[in-house]
Design a protein around this motif. Sequence first.
Motif, mmCIF file in Angstrom:
data_model
loop_
_atom_site.group_PDB
_atom_site.id
_atom_site.type_symbol
_atom_site.label_atom_id
_atom_site.label_comp_id
_atom_site.label_asym_id
_atom_site.label_seq_id
_atom_site.Cartn_x
_atom_site.Cartn_y
_atom_site.Cartn_z
ATOM 1 N N LYS A 6 0.868 -1.200 -0.018
ATOM 2 C CA LYS A 6 0.048 -0.108 0.222
ATOM 3 C C LYS A 6 0.675 1.317 0.031
ATOM 4 N N LEU A 7 1.852 1.493 0.877
ATOM 5 C CA LEU A 7 2.831 2.245 1.084
ATOM 6 C C LEU A 7 3.377 2.654 -0.294
ATOM 7 N N HIS A 8 3.804 1.741 -1.169
ATOM 8 C CA HIS A 8 4.708 1.763 -2.183
ATOM 9 C C HIS A 8 3.883 2.207 -3.527
ATOM 10 N N THR A 9 2.679 1.773 -3.350
ATOM 11 C CA THR A 9 1.730 2.124 -4.536
ATOM 12 C C THR A 9 1.004 3.583 -4.343
ATOM 13 N N GLU A 10 0.543 3.787 -3.113
ATOM 14 C CA GLU A 10 -0.306 4.811 -2.760
ATOM 15 C C GLU A 10 0.867 6.133 -2.559
ATOM 16 N N GLU A 11 1.650 5.986 -1.487
ATOM 17 C CA GLU A 11 2.436 6.893 -1.190
ATOM 18 C C GLU A 11 3.633 7.516 -1.968
ATOM 19 N N VAL A 12 4.146 6.301 -2.437
ATOM 20 C CA VAL A 12 5.422 6.456 -3.446
ATOM 21 C C VAL A 12 4.968 6.655 -4.726
ATOM 22 N N ALA B 26 3.746 1.824 -9.639
ATOM 23 C CA ALA B 26 2.957 1.037 -10.558
ATOM 24 C C ALA B 26 3.340 -0.589 -10.309
ATOM 25 N N CYS B 27 2.640 -1.501 -10.396
ATOM 26 C CA CYS B 27 3.069 -3.153 -10.313
ATOM 27 C C CYS B 27 4.277 -3.083 -11.040
ATOM 28 N N VAL B 28 4.164 -2.766 -12.435
ATOM 29 C CA VAL B 28 5.112 -2.917 -13.606
ATOM 30 C C VAL B 28 6.514 -2.434 -13.089
ATOM 31 N N ASP B 29 6.494 -1.327 -12.416
ATOM 32 C CA ASP B 29 7.648 -0.699 -11.721
ATOM 33 C C ASP B 29 8.935 -1.487 -11.196
ATOM 34 N N CYS B 30 8.174 -2.480 -10.238
ATOM 35 C CA CYS B 30 9.093 -3.373 -9.567
ATOM 36 C C CYS B 30 9.103 -4.819 -10.281
ATOM 37 N N HIS B 31 7.886 -5.284 -10.532
ATOM 38 C CA HIS B 31 7.769 -6.488 -11.122
ATOM 39 C C HIS B 31 7.803 -6.506 -12.869
ATOM 40 N N SER B 32 8.867 -5.914 -13.244
ATOM 41 C CA SER B 32 9.207 -5.677 -14.459
ATOM 42 C C SER B 32 9.157 -6.496 -15.657
ATOM 43 N N ASN C 115 14.735 -7.972 -8.147
ATOM 44 C CA ASN C 115 15.963 -8.304 -7.227
ATOM 45 C C ASN C 115 16.456 -7.305 -6.621
ATOM 46 N N ILE C 116 17.340 -7.473 -5.921
ATOM 47 C CA ILE C 116 18.094 -6.604 -4.939
ATOM 48 C C ILE C 116 18.486 -5.181 -5.586
#
Lengths: 166, 227
Positions: free
Chosen positions: A37-43, A46-52, A64-65
């Motif tokens: 929630k924090l990563h999507t709402e506050e930061v 989008a899903c694809v930004d990390c799950h690329s 990955n790290i």
Amino acid sequence: MKNTIKYLTPVILVIALTGIISGTNQDVRQPISFNHKLHTEEVGLACVDCHSNVEKHSRALIPNIETCGDCHDDAEDENREKAKVGSYVSRNEKIPWIQIHVVPDHAYFSHRRHVTLAKIECQTCHGEVSEMERPFIIPFVELEMSWCINCHEKSKVVNDCNSCHR
Amino acid sequence: MARWGMVIDLNKCTGCAECVTACKVENNVAVVGKDESEMGRTMLWMDILTHYEGEYPNTKVRYLPRPCLQCDNPPCTKVCPVRATYLDPEGIVAQIFPQCIGCRYCMAACPYTVKSFNWYEPHWPQEMAAALNPDVSARPAGVVEKCTFCVHRLQKAKEQADSENRELQDNEYIPACAEDCPTQAISFGDLDSPHSEVSELIRSPRIFTLLEELGTEPKVYYLSEIE
């Protein structure tokens, strides 16, 4: 008849309770209390930004790290969870996430096929992830074949065994 | 819809067994030991049948690569009680491993003996475990397996074509054996496409199929050797 009910009720209760406990998979402990929630709402990610890999490959991939390291590098952060991430980043060590949504290896599942080509929302299979303040410890849906088949039938897409099994 | 088929030119085949190796690696086909092999438990989806002619020193060895022949009228599918094997819409005789109950009726029904039974849990030496193909499942003990025409390659090729909004092209989907054959003895493609290599090859006077008289209508054809 009354006696049967009297003796069977506790047995049924125990069976039901065992099912509930095992179903919630209490043993799973993720290494970090990740807050979607924090990563999507506050930061604003989008899903694809990390799950690329979601849009281009069959596997979505847990980030990955290096991806975490784009924003986190402080192993001394006041926030304990952020510090944990920073610590993994400073050691360049893979975070030992436990994969929760697992498709058996005899089934061919492709994120690209479902997300990019069929335009299915992530939430359909993973739930309202943007509302989750804790990481997954149980899957949003049990990924059984009936789940796949129901959707394939509704969507009138291929249902031939050989198109998914291998 | 395509109807996939294969043509093997016996005049080009040298019996090198590259197709056997490529198949085994591509499809995570289990390795069994010497003792198990002697009990007839060798696992091969592609085999090289050898035929010896003449008496020493005037001998001749003939080689015949034999995958699943992907019959249009398959005897194996008719005896399966759980539809773990069936003829799919594109002519591939599917083998759905998690559906198989291991009764082995299909093995008995196949006149070409192309099917193998998993007597053991899949196990590879540590050095080989890292080389397993993630696109193909490792079959558990107790199920029957066989050549699938590398159907996992078809699944991926179709998805690639769809993502580029186009039709599947010739040679975009090709099984590992055909891809790796050093003498290009194995051709693969759509038998119904009038301009595909295989549809031209099956018009050759050298063409034959194995045990034609059984009426199984295999989609793996052979081109006979030129004497």
